[in-house]
Every structure is written in C-alpha cells, then in structure tokens.
Write a protein that holds these residues in place. Structure first.
Motif, PDB file in Angstrom:
ATOM      1  N   LEU A 147       0.833  -1.213   0.000  1.00 54.97           N
ATOM      2  CA  LEU A 147       0.000   0.000   0.000  1.00 54.97           C
ATOM      3  C   LEU A 147       0.866   1.262   0.000  1.00 54.97           C
ATOM      4  CD1 LEU A 147      -2.917  -0.853   2.476  1.00 54.97           C
ATOM      5  CD2 LEU A 147      -3.001  -0.747  -0.014  1.00 54.97           C
ATOM      6  N   VAL A 148       1.963   1.242   0.752  1.00 56.67           N
ATOM      7  CA  VAL A 148       2.878   2.387   0.771  1.00 56.67           C
ATOM      8  C   VAL A 148       3.489   2.594  -0.612  1.00 56.67           C
ATOM      9  CG1 VAL A 148       5.068   3.251   1.700  1.00 56.67           C
ATOM     10  CG2 VAL A 148       3.377   2.217   3.230  1.00 56.67           C
ATOM     11  N   TYR A 149       3.885   1.514  -1.242  1.00 54.61           N
ATOM     12  CA  TYR A 149       4.423   1.573  -2.606  1.00 54.61           C
ATOM     13  C   TYR A 149       3.378   2.176  -3.554  1.00 54.61           C
ATOM     14  CZ  TYR A 149       6.014  -0.331  -7.146  1.00 54.61           C
ATOM     15  OH  TYR A 149       6.380  -0.490  -8.455  1.00 54.61           O
ATOM     16  N   GLY A 150       2.135   1.719  -3.438  1.00 56.94           N
ATOM     17  CA  GLY A 150       1.065   2.258  -4.270  1.00 56.94           C
ATOM     18  C   GLY A 150       0.795   3.730  -3.980  1.00 56.94           C
ATOM     19  N   LEU A 151       0.880   4.114  -2.709  1.00 56.27           N
ATOM     20  CA  LEU A 151       0.665   5.511  -2.321  1.00 56.27           C
ATOM     21  C   LEU A 151       1.746   6.408  -2.925  1.00 56.27           C
ATOM     22  CD1 LEU A 151      -1.203   7.300  -0.634  1.00 56.27           C
ATOM     23  CD2 LEU A 151       0.247   6.844   1.347  1.00 56.27           C
ATOM     24  N   LEU A 152       2.974   5.917  -2.959  1.00 55.40           N
ATOM     25  CA  LEU A 152       4.070   6.662  -3.580  1.00 55.40           C
ATOM     26  C   LEU A 152       3.838   6.839  -5.077  1.00 55.40           C
ATOM     27  CD1 LEU A 152       7.128   5.100  -1.740  1.00 55.40           C
ATOM     28  CD2 LEU A 152       6.617   7.545  -1.827  1.00 55.40           C
ATOM     29  N   LYS A 153       3.338   5.799  -5.728  1.00 52.55           N
ATOM     30  CA  LYS A 153       3.051   5.879  -7.170  1.00 52.55           C
ATOM     31  C   LYS A 153       1.961   6.924  -7.440  1.00 52.55           C
ATOM     32  CE  LYS A 153       2.812   1.962  -9.544  1.00 52.55           C
ATOM     33  NZ  LYS A 153       3.943   1.912 -10.479  1.00 52.55           N
TER      34      LYS A 153
END
Length: 641
Positions: free
Chosen positions: A217-223
C-alpha cells in the motif's frame, strides 16, 4: 486476486510455450497488481534459444543447440554491458541478430535491436521498448531482451546485503533465475548504441510479491503521489522522477530496516520515510540502483539546474507535511477525514473496503482480460486442456479456479468448432460421432463459462442447419438475459451492495470469434479481413442473438426476419448500455450484411457508412469497404450475389 489470475495465466502460457522459441511475460505495475488509470501494459520477451553467460566456463551448462552470448562489462558503466556473439555467422544470419563489428568481434547492437522491434503499425521507440496502442485503448511497452541464467557478478554485493529483507528463500529464487538485458545503453558510456542495460524485472516482481499488504500500500501511495502531485503540479522538473525511483526507494527502506514495523497505524509514517529517502537522493544527485548501487540512476537525468529546481519544489511539499497528499484527487478526500480525526481507526482490509458484489465484478474483469489470448491450432487446444488437467491437481485458490474454469470454457468452444471443421467427411458414422462430441463440449463450456456462451451452441446448430434447435437455444438465452442482475462486460444493470444469497447473477460478455476458426460463413469476411491484431472479432451478445434469429428465420419466414432487423436498427442508437461505442461498428456492419442478404442494398450501404464512422470501426474497416464495393457492384449489376 489480481496476482492469482495473472500467475495462473502465465503458468498456462509458459507450459504451452515451453518448446516455443520465445518466452513472453508481463512486467511493470499491471503485473504487480496495480490498476492505475492511464498506466500502460509492460511486456518483456526473450528468445529461448539464446542465453547470455558471464564467463566462458558457464558454457558447459548448455547443450549445443542453445546459442551463447558473452557479456563483457569491462568497458561499460555500472549496470551496463556489451553482448558479444559467440555463434557462427551462418546461425546469426538465420536468427537475424542485430550485430555490429567492434575490433574484429561481433556484438549485439541495442539500437539496431530497437529498430527491428518496430513491427506493429503505429508503434514507436520508448526507451528500450516498442510502444503503441492495441484495441484502440490499451497502451503497451514491449521490451525485447536477452536472458541469462546466471546472476551478474556486479550484483553480488546485493546477496551479501540481504540480512533482514528479503527472506533467504526469496533471495535464492531471485539469484537462481538470473537476469535479463534491455536494449538501451548508457548515455555517458563509450558504446551507447551497443551497450545493454542489465535488467532485474523478474527479481523486482518477486520482491514486490514478498512485500506485506501495508508495504504494498505504501508503494502504491508513492506511485499515486508521484503521478497526481509531483508530476502534475511540479512542472517539467516533476516529470524527471519516475515510478521506478519510487519502487527503488521502498526496496532500500525495507532492506535497511529503517521502519521496524509496518502496520495500518503507521502507514502514513512509512510513506513519509520513503518520501524523505527520495528527497535526500535528489539533494545529493544520487539514486543508487537497488541491485548495483554503483549505478547512479540520476546521473544523466537529474543534475545541475534541474536537480536544484526539483529539490526546491520537493522540499516545498516536504514542508507541507502529510497535507501535501491532499492535492491527490484519488486519496485527498479520504486523507482529509483521517487528518481531521487522528484517533480514527482506518481499516486496510480489502474485505471491509470492497463489497462482495464489487469484488465479484473485479474478478470478472480480471478473468476476462486474461482470457484474451488466442489459440493457434487444434493441437494447441488439446495441449492446453492437458495442462489444465495437471494444474487442477495442485493446491489452488478460488481465484485460480475461476481463471481455469473460464480458460477451459474458451478452449472447449474452440475445440468444438475446430473438430467440426476438421471432420468434413462423407462417412455418416464419423460425422455423427464428431457432431455429438462438439455439442457435448459446447454444453460443458456453458457450465464452466458465462451465460452468453449459450450462443455458441446456437451458432453451432445454425451452422449444421438445425434452425429450429438454434431458435430454441436463442429463446432460452433471451429468457436468461431478462434478469434483474444482468452483468454485461463486467458492468451490471443495477449495482447492489451484496447479492441476495438465493440470487445468482447472469454474466454475459462479447462473443469472441477467433480469426482461424470459421463459426459462421456470413461473418467470415469480417474475420479474415480484420487487422493483424487483435486476432479475434468481438460481437455484442444481443447483436449475435439478432443475427442468428435473422439467419434462421431467413430460411423459413422472411416477415420475422425483417422484423428482427427493424428491432436491431432501432436499438443500436437507443441502448448504449447494450451496444457500447466500441462495438457499434460491428453492430452496424452486421445490420448492413443482413439487409444486403434481403436485397435492401441502399439500406445496407447506409449501415456500412455508419459502421465506418464508429470509434470501434477500424478493426473491421477493410471488410466494411469490401462490402460497400460489393453493394455498389450489385446496384450496377456487375456483381451477382
């Protein structure tokens, strides 16, 4: 769920193509499980007959039939290498390898390789990839690579760094699978047009798979932050950063164990740590590649004035704190509620965020998208069916089962029509047996597939001149379609939060006619003259019902046949939910074809012209033009229908 569907699809494809000369896999954010608006599909392919080695001693691992290439990174920047051909000129000419000569040695040229890959009309060069659009809507990046079964010596330090993350079993799997080589050189290298970038796409996918739900989710939030805030609000400098930099930041933060705990309560804190990592890199002008840290990925992109300007703009976001996320259209409103209520407990559990019905629709969408691969031959179908039979015995999730059922239904339908094509014999007993097998296969396909698969049975009955039976199946199909919870192409007529337990939705999708199979003689022209890709024709189920009704009535009752056409013509423009814009081209085409069969040539010409004007027309444009020419010849008395 998305990963399960793609994983089982790729297993099927790899098993079916294990003796094929090429391997094709999905990569990028779509393969990782993201479905971000506007993101493209990344595809990577490589030859199964060519392998790259790092040392001549590694050649002993291969049989003579596999051709070898030697990686020479002695004169290249970190993360890049030259690829020297070790094969004979006769073989390299046969394979059409992109070779150039340097100091009496033959090397594979990355720039020539990119030129050779511009095979599809409208494709263009995008980094190491050939990019374009298929089906008029799906953007793709296709990278033609070379594979190595060995881990690069320059990345050996990565193995030694993996103490806390990822797990040793993941590390072993990554190292065992080696790496790939993408067709692009370093801009500051001595051989920019010849060098190849060492790619870790498959390793990165395994690392993303090893992430916890919160880490993902953090990775997706960064994207999302990159796309909707940095790139869209910081001008040209904001576009210097890319999604790969975000992924790399998450990898480094995880491996350096900066955040010991990743849970829903500190999700935003984890995001902020990753963002500060990126801010630090921009300030220093150094973004170390996760596998080969000596490879600074900012070296030719973020430096000088652009680096200083980008840092200043990013620092402004940093000073705003987490409120900078409010600028994101996707998550701004949701985040506002959290920031205004610090004690609010936020759930990240998909089961509580997504309704049962929405999850079902998403599952249908993923299954349908991954069932678009064509089947080349009868033998190919039988082989796939055997592979499915083997996979059924493995421990499978419900998502795996759903995908296998849909794929099985598609295979059975193809086999049924191919079987009918290949058993054209005058021996009645053989024809009878073949016919019984085909019908049983189609009925079995209905059990595994969607409700609209009934139309394949109706098509088969019409093709074998059993018009009464075909009409009976059509009547049963229309009765099924008259349902409160009808879903067409993953779009429901009504959208309940949860379906009543006793109520089963009726699922329909466009009828797919493969180019290499003759389903209906009346549509053979459209199948044969469509563009090279896609290799299938899509027809809305309601249009197929009308077409089959018309064809059956035309043999017995012209009045009913004419009334059916009148209904179709009145519905095409008045029911966009049943006839979406992408299929109106083929809908008008079929209407014109039927009108021409009845001798209403002027009406047919009008329908063909309407077909050419539709957005979904280019797929069948050539066939439409041919039918217009035939209609004009018919009017002039030159062509006898």
């Amino acid at each position: 769920m998305r990963r399960d569907i793609i994983d089982i699809t790729e297993i099927l494809r790899k098993q079916a193509m294990r003796h094929h000369y090429i391997t094709i896999v999905g990569t990028g954010s779509h393969r990782e499980g993201f479905r971000l608006l506007g993101s493209d599909r990344d595809i990577m392919s490589w030859s199964n007959h060519l392998r790259v080695i790092w040392d001549l001693n590694q050649a002993r691992s291969y049989r003579m039939r596999q051709l070898l290439i030697l990686a020479d990174s002695s004169d290249s920047p970190p993360g890049y290498t030259l690829l020297q051909s070790l094969t004979t000129p006769v073989i390299t000419d046969y394979l059409k390898l992109p070779l150039i000569r340097i100091n009496d040695k033959l090397y594979l040229s990355s720039s020539l390789n990119r030129i050779l890959e511009m095979e599809l009309p409208g494709s263009f060069e995008h980094g190491p990839c050939s990019s374009g659009v298929i089906l008029g809507m799906i953007e793709y990046d296709r990278a033609s690579c070379y594979a190595s079964d060995f881990w690069p010596p320059s990345a050996s330090s990565w193995i030694e760094r993996c103490h806390s993350w990822p797990h040793p079993s993941v590390v072993d799997e990554i190292v065992t699978n080696g790496c790939h080589f993408a067709a692009i050189g370093h801009k500051l290298g001595n051989h920019e047009n010849t060098e190849w970038r060492i790619s870790f796409c498959t390793a990165e996918l395994k690392l993303v798979y090893s992430m916890s739900h919160i880490q993902f989710l953090v990775y997706g939030l960064l994207k999302l932050f990159l796309k909707e805030v940095i790139s869209s609000r910081l001008g040209e400098e904001g576009k210097l950063l890319c999604s790969y930099h975000m992924k790399t930041a998450v990898f480094w933060v995880l491996q350096e164990n900066i955040m010991p705990y990743w849970n829903p309560q500190n999700l935003l804190q984890c995001f902020w740590v990753c963002f500060k990592h990126i801010l630090k890199w921009v300030y220093e002008g150094i973004c170390p590649n996760f596998f080969i840290p000596e490879n600074n990925m900012f070296l030719t992109k973020i430096y000088g004035n652009s680096q200083r300007t980008l840092f200043q703009k990013l620092y402004t976001l940093y000073e705003s704190g987490l409120e900078s996320l409010l600028h994101s259209p996707s998550i701004g409103q949701h985040l506002k509620v959290v920031l205004e209520n610090p004690t609010l407990r936020v759930s990240t559990d998909e089961r509580s965020l997504v309704t049962e019905f929405d999850f079902f629709l998403e599952l249908l969408s993923e299954v349908s998208q991954n069932d678009s691969h064509g089947l080349h031959s009868f033998r190919w179908c039988i082989n796939l069916l055997k592979i499915v039979e083997q996979l059924v015995n493995l421990p499978l999730t419900q998502n795996h089962v759903a995908m296998l059922q849909k794929r099985t239904a598609f295979i059975l339908k193809c086999i049924a029509f191919m079987f009918n094509m290949y058993t054209a014999t005058k021996v009645n007993k053989i024809k009878y047996i073949a016919d019984k097998i085909s019908i049983q296969l189609l009925k079995l396909a209905v059990k595994f597939g969607f409700d609209s698969d009934l139309l394949y049975i109706a098509m088969y009955y019409y093709k074998t001149s059993r018009h009464v039976k075909a009409l009976s199946v059509l009547k049963m199909t229309m009765k099924r379609f008259d349902h409160e919870y009808l879903i067409y192409n993953e779009k429901p007529c009504i959208h309940p939060r949860n379906l009543p337990k006793q109520m089963k939705p009726v699922v329909t999708q466009d009828i797919k006619l493969l180019k290499n199979i003759c389903y209906l003689n009346e549509l053979r022209l459209e199948q044969c003259l469509q563009q090279k890709r896609p290799s299938f024709l899509l027809i809305p189920p309601h249009v197929m019902i009308v077409l089959l009704e018309f064809l059956c009535y035309k043999q017995t009752n012209l009045v009913d046949a004419m009334s059916v056409l009148f209904v179709l013509q009145s519905q095409i423009n008045s029911h966009p939910d049943i006839f979406p814009e992408s299929t109106r081209g083929i809908s008008w085409e079929i209407l014109g074809n039927c009108q021409q069969m009845l001798g209403y040539t002027m009406d047919a010409l009008y329908s063909y012209q309407q077909s050419l004007q539709q957005q979904g027309g280019p797929q069948i444009q050539i066939a439409t033009i041919v039918r217009i020419i035939i209609a004009i010849y018919k009017i002039l008395g030159i062509y006898d229908m």
